[in-house]
Design an enzyme around this catalytic site. Sequence first.
Site, PDB file in Angstrom:
ATOM      1  N   PHE A 189      -3.781   4.870  -6.149  1.00 20.03           N
ATOM      2  CA  PHE A 189      -4.809   3.838  -5.757  1.00 20.03           C
ATOM      3  C   PHE A 189      -5.955   3.608  -6.656  1.00 20.03           C
ATOM      4  O   PHE A 189      -6.983   2.449  -6.232  1.00 20.03           O
ATOM      5  CB  PHE A 189      -5.059   3.733  -3.742  1.00 20.03           C
ATOM      6  CG  PHE A 189      -5.546   5.193  -3.683  1.00 20.03           C
ATOM      7  CD1 PHE A 189      -6.890   4.417  -3.710  1.00 20.03           C
ATOM      8  CD2 PHE A 189      -5.163   6.653  -3.317  1.00 20.03           C
ATOM      9  CE1 PHE A 189      -8.465   5.750  -2.938  1.00 20.03           C
ATOM     10  CE2 PHE A 189      -6.273   7.021  -3.576  1.00 20.03           C
ATOM     11  CZ  PHE A 189      -7.539   6.727  -3.300  1.00 20.03           C
TER      12      PHE A 189
ATOM     13  N   LYS B  37       5.559  -0.269  -9.585  1.00 17.73           N
ATOM     14  CA  LYS B  37       5.121   0.154  -8.695  1.00 17.73           C
ATOM     15  C   LYS B  37       3.789   0.154  -7.819  1.00 17.73           C
ATOM     16  O   LYS B  37       3.040   1.938  -8.491  1.00 17.73           O
ATOM     17  CB  LYS B  37       6.408   0.954  -8.475  1.00 17.73           C
ATOM     18  CG  LYS B  37       6.674   1.312  -6.629  1.00 17.73           C
ATOM     19  CD  LYS B  37       6.160   1.879  -5.787  1.00 17.73           C
ATOM     20  CE  LYS B  37       5.261   2.442  -6.007  1.00 17.73           C
ATOM     21  NZ  LYS B  37       4.031   3.034  -5.026  1.00 17.73           N
TER      22      LYS B  37
ATOM     23  N   GLU C  22       0.745   1.211  -2.596  1.00 22.94           N
ATOM     24  CA  GLU C  22       0.747   0.657  -1.538  1.00 22.94           C
ATOM     25  C   GLU C  22      -0.085   0.189  -0.211  1.00 22.94           C
ATOM     26  O   GLU C  22      -0.522  -0.140   0.233  1.00 22.94           O
ATOM     27  CB  GLU C  22       2.019   1.702  -0.405  1.00 22.94           C
ATOM     28  CG  GLU C  22       1.672   2.665   0.177  1.00 22.94           C
ATOM     29  CD  GLU C  22       1.762   3.772  -0.948  1.00 22.94           C
ATOM     30  OE1 GLU C  22       2.123   3.271  -1.822  1.00 22.94           O
ATOM     31  OE2 GLU C  22       2.978   4.370  -0.171  1.00 22.94           O
TER      32      GLU C  22
ATOM     33  N   SER D 211      -1.578  12.345  -7.858  1.00 21.67           N
ATOM     34  CA  SER D 211      -1.634  13.037  -7.446  1.00 21.67           C
ATOM     35  C   SER D 211      -0.642  14.015  -8.053  1.00 21.67           C
ATOM     36  O   SER D 211       0.604  13.876  -8.466  1.00 21.67           O
ATOM     37  CB  SER D 211      -1.622  13.232  -6.166  1.00 21.67           C
ATOM     38  OG  SER D 211      -0.412  13.675  -5.269  1.00 21.67           O
TER      39      SER D 211
ATOM     40  N   CYS E 218     -10.012   9.989 -11.129  1.00 23.38           N
ATOM     41  CA  CYS E 218      -9.577  11.288 -11.764  1.00 23.38           C
ATOM     42  C   CYS E 218     -10.629  11.777 -12.579  1.00 23.38           C
ATOM     43  O   CYS E 218     -10.325  13.226 -12.875  1.00 23.38           O
ATOM     44  CB  CYS E 218      -8.324  11.116 -12.242  1.00 23.38           C
ATOM     45  SG  CYS E 218      -8.784   9.563 -13.896  1.00 23.38           S
TER      46      CYS E 218
HETATM   47  P1  NAD Z   1      -0.360   9.322  -5.085  1.00 22.10           P
HETATM   48  O1  NAD Z   1      -0.313  10.666  -5.650  1.00 22.10           O
HETATM   49  O2  NAD Z   1      -0.111   9.528  -3.031  1.00 22.10           O
HETATM   50  O3  NAD Z   1       0.727   8.431  -5.157  1.00 22.10           O
HETATM   51  C1  NAD Z   1       0.336   7.940  -6.066  1.00 22.10           C
HETATM   52  C2  NAD Z   1       1.747   6.740  -6.220  1.00 22.10           C
HETATM   53  O4  NAD Z   1       2.747   7.589  -5.891  1.00 22.10           O
HETATM   54  C3  NAD Z   1       1.691   5.307  -5.630  1.00 22.10           C
HETATM   55  O5  NAD Z   1       1.860   4.457  -5.678  1.00 22.10           O
HETATM   56  C4  NAD Z   1       2.584   6.497  -4.514  1.00 22.10           C
HETATM   57  O6  NAD Z   1       3.263   5.065  -3.772  1.00 22.10           O
HETATM   58  C5  NAD Z   1       3.904   7.456  -5.185  1.00 22.10           C
HETATM   59  N1  NAD Z   1       3.848   7.954  -3.845  1.00 22.10           N
HETATM   60  C6  NAD Z   1       3.787   8.882  -3.060  1.00 22.10           C
HETATM   61  N2  NAD Z   1       4.052  10.420  -2.173  1.00 22.10           N
HETATM   62  C7  NAD Z   1       5.247   9.694  -3.297  1.00 22.10           C
HETATM   63  C8  NAD Z   1       6.391  10.745  -3.194  1.00 22.10           C
HETATM   64  N3  NAD Z   1       6.662  11.484  -1.758  1.00 22.10           N
HETATM   65  N4  NAD Z   1       7.634   9.780  -3.533  1.00 22.10           N
HETATM   66  C9  NAD Z   1       7.480   9.072  -4.335  1.00 22.10           C
HETATM   67  N5  NAD Z   1       6.211   8.875  -4.781  1.00 22.10           N
HETATM   68  C10 NAD Z   1       5.548   8.678  -4.165  1.00 22.10           C
HETATM   69  O7  NAD Z   1      -1.993   9.102  -5.641  1.00 22.10           O
HETATM   70  P2  NAD Z   1      -2.972   8.441  -4.820  1.00 22.10           P
HETATM   71  O8  NAD Z   1      -3.438   9.031  -3.835  1.00 22.10           O
HETATM   72  O9  NAD Z   1      -2.749   7.301  -4.583  1.00 22.10           O
HETATM   73  O10 NAD Z   1      -4.013   8.717  -6.426  1.00 22.10           O
HETATM   74  C11 NAD Z   1      -4.688   9.462  -6.234  1.00 22.10           C
HETATM   75  C12 NAD Z   1      -4.582  10.618  -6.653  1.00 22.10           C
HETATM   76  O11 NAD Z   1      -3.751  10.528  -8.227  1.00 22.10           O
HETATM   77  C13 NAD Z   1      -5.940  11.775  -7.016  1.00 22.10           C
HETATM   78  O12 NAD Z   1      -5.102  12.987  -7.353  1.00 22.10           O
HETATM   79  C14 NAD Z   1      -5.789  11.599  -8.913  1.00 22.10           C
HETATM   80  O13 NAD Z   1      -7.026  12.742  -9.219  1.00 22.10           O
HETATM   81  C15 NAD Z   1      -5.080  10.801  -9.066  1.00 22.10           C
HETATM   82  N6  NAD Z   1      -5.403  10.244 -10.772  1.00 22.10           N
HETATM   83  C16 NAD Z   1      -4.799  10.766 -11.521  1.00 22.10           C
HETATM   84  C17 NAD Z   1      -4.867   9.850 -13.362  1.00 22.10           C
HETATM   85  C18 NAD Z   1      -5.181  11.007 -14.287  1.00 22.10           C
HETATM   86  O14 NAD Z   1      -5.429  10.149 -15.258  1.00 22.10           O
HETATM   87  N7  NAD Z   1      -4.906  12.130 -14.601  1.00 22.10           N
HETATM   88  C19 NAD Z   1      -5.591   8.729 -12.968  1.00 22.10           C
HETATM   89  C20 NAD Z   1      -5.820   8.228 -11.860  1.00 22.10           C
HETATM   90  C21 NAD Z   1      -6.004   8.942 -10.466  1.00 22.10           C
END
Ligand code: NAD
Length: 501
Positions: free
Chosen positions: A155, A179, A182, A232, A287
Amino acid sequence: MFVSSPQRITHLIAGSPWEGTAERTSPVYNPATGEQTGALDLASAALVDDVVATAKAAWVAEWQHTSLTRRTQVLFKFRELLNERKEEIAAVITAEHGKVLSDAIGEVTRGLEVAEFACGIPHLLKGGFSENVSTKVDVYSIRQSLGVVAVISPFNFPAMVPLWFVPIAIACGNAVIIKPSEKDPSAVNAVAALWKEAGLPDGILNVVHGDKEAVDALLDNPDVRAVSFVGSTPIAKYVYERGTANGKRVQALGGAKNHMLVLPDADLDLAADAAVNAGFGSAGERCMAISALVAVEPVADPLIEKIKDRMGKLVTGDGTRGTDMGPLVTKAHRDKVASYLDVEDGGAEVLVDGREADFDADGDGFFLAPSLIDKVAPGMPQYDDEIFGPVLSVVRVASYDEGLKLINDSPFGNGTAIFTNDGGAARRFQNEVEVGMVGINVPIPVPMAYFSFGGWKASLFGDSHAHGMEGVHFFTRGKVVTSRWLDPSHGGLNLGFPQNV
Ligand code: NAD
């Protein structure tokens, strides 16, 4: 919280909005007002499989054979459109993510830089050629597209993170399914419309909205050849394990806990500006945000005074009103971040509590003002967890060595920074620190598009970083051709291994 006729937000498949009826939807909010503004269609596994088939057909029929010249023309046109419309895209980001407009424009601009890098694809895809490696034998290497690839994004950068991957994947000749998160899905739809306008054939870029069901369908479909994931750490690890178990190429970028080490000889005004900008920009939902400020004594007290002074000047509120910092993305996330300000007696000390602030906004937005906690240490949730909000923790250490050990002991290794006027110390740090992206007097060292972006340890699963030449390699596979043209006839029978003479 009130609900006023939320807009339907749906998938974009082969260039058109999906016309089906979703079995499940998910609410989308304006975090600055708390209002539900959208209802997002969530894809079923069956729909995902249909979209993969659509993308594969478009790749087989056309894009894998489309000339580099034509592909480059589409990329240049896309770059122009994105540049022209960046303010429109930024407004879409702010409306669903909450970050302030200027920051949203910055996000689109960083994504634009990847599109600009991808415009150089004819040069980036040039292979090698060795003439006459053996008598009349030539060898050459080429890189070919993979087929259908998937991008699954978080997000916090709804436009930039997809743009880390999509322009390069398309330039390399692949078909893409994205994808988005959401929580703020509309920016990807807005950018996808620009690809169509740029002349990308239908089916080469498809947007599928959804949750775990859609992600699992992408991870399991054998026609999805590669997955670029950002999110994450627990989900990144899951995506990496499931995707690679299914034989896919996966790069899964995970969470972070970024440290900024301030040595006693640093320029403390520069360090204070940097800590505030990097700690509270985008409400700490980056991040690469600085989360742990590691102060080598005796600098903690004077540095904290300078930081508190700057924090007092920040205005938190609706990102469309010229404020410095916007809301958090959801109410649940704001409440979780705020809970880190409940510290145990005798441990850490809350110096600035963002729950006590006034906000420049109407409605019931998901706000928490910049917050500062002192005397944080490993073992406390404020140190161990990725808070992902506007909470900056100060960790006091006695020496450079103690600070370095703290950073290297962290399970995360995304970004870090050192602030010092000692070139020798900075050089030692860049060599010794176990982190993928390092800043020297630069708090958020996000690499330019022509370098690659990626962390170490639990911040990245897989061995390819995003964009740059690593991106080009990730989205292509190598082929080496050994060719012999004999004149006037073939060389006859010979079962021996060639001697290359
Ligand atoms: P998230 O892991 O909750 O979601 C990321 C994606 O995974 C979304 O598209 C979501 O729909 C999907 N997802 C969520 N739960 C899932 C599951 N159980 N099974 C399969 N898919 C699933 O992350 P977020 O809250 O959207 O984003 C924030 C996180 O992203 C933070 O931890 C941040 O550090 C990290 N991030 C990392 C970088 C990097 O370059 N390392 C860059 C941006 C964000």
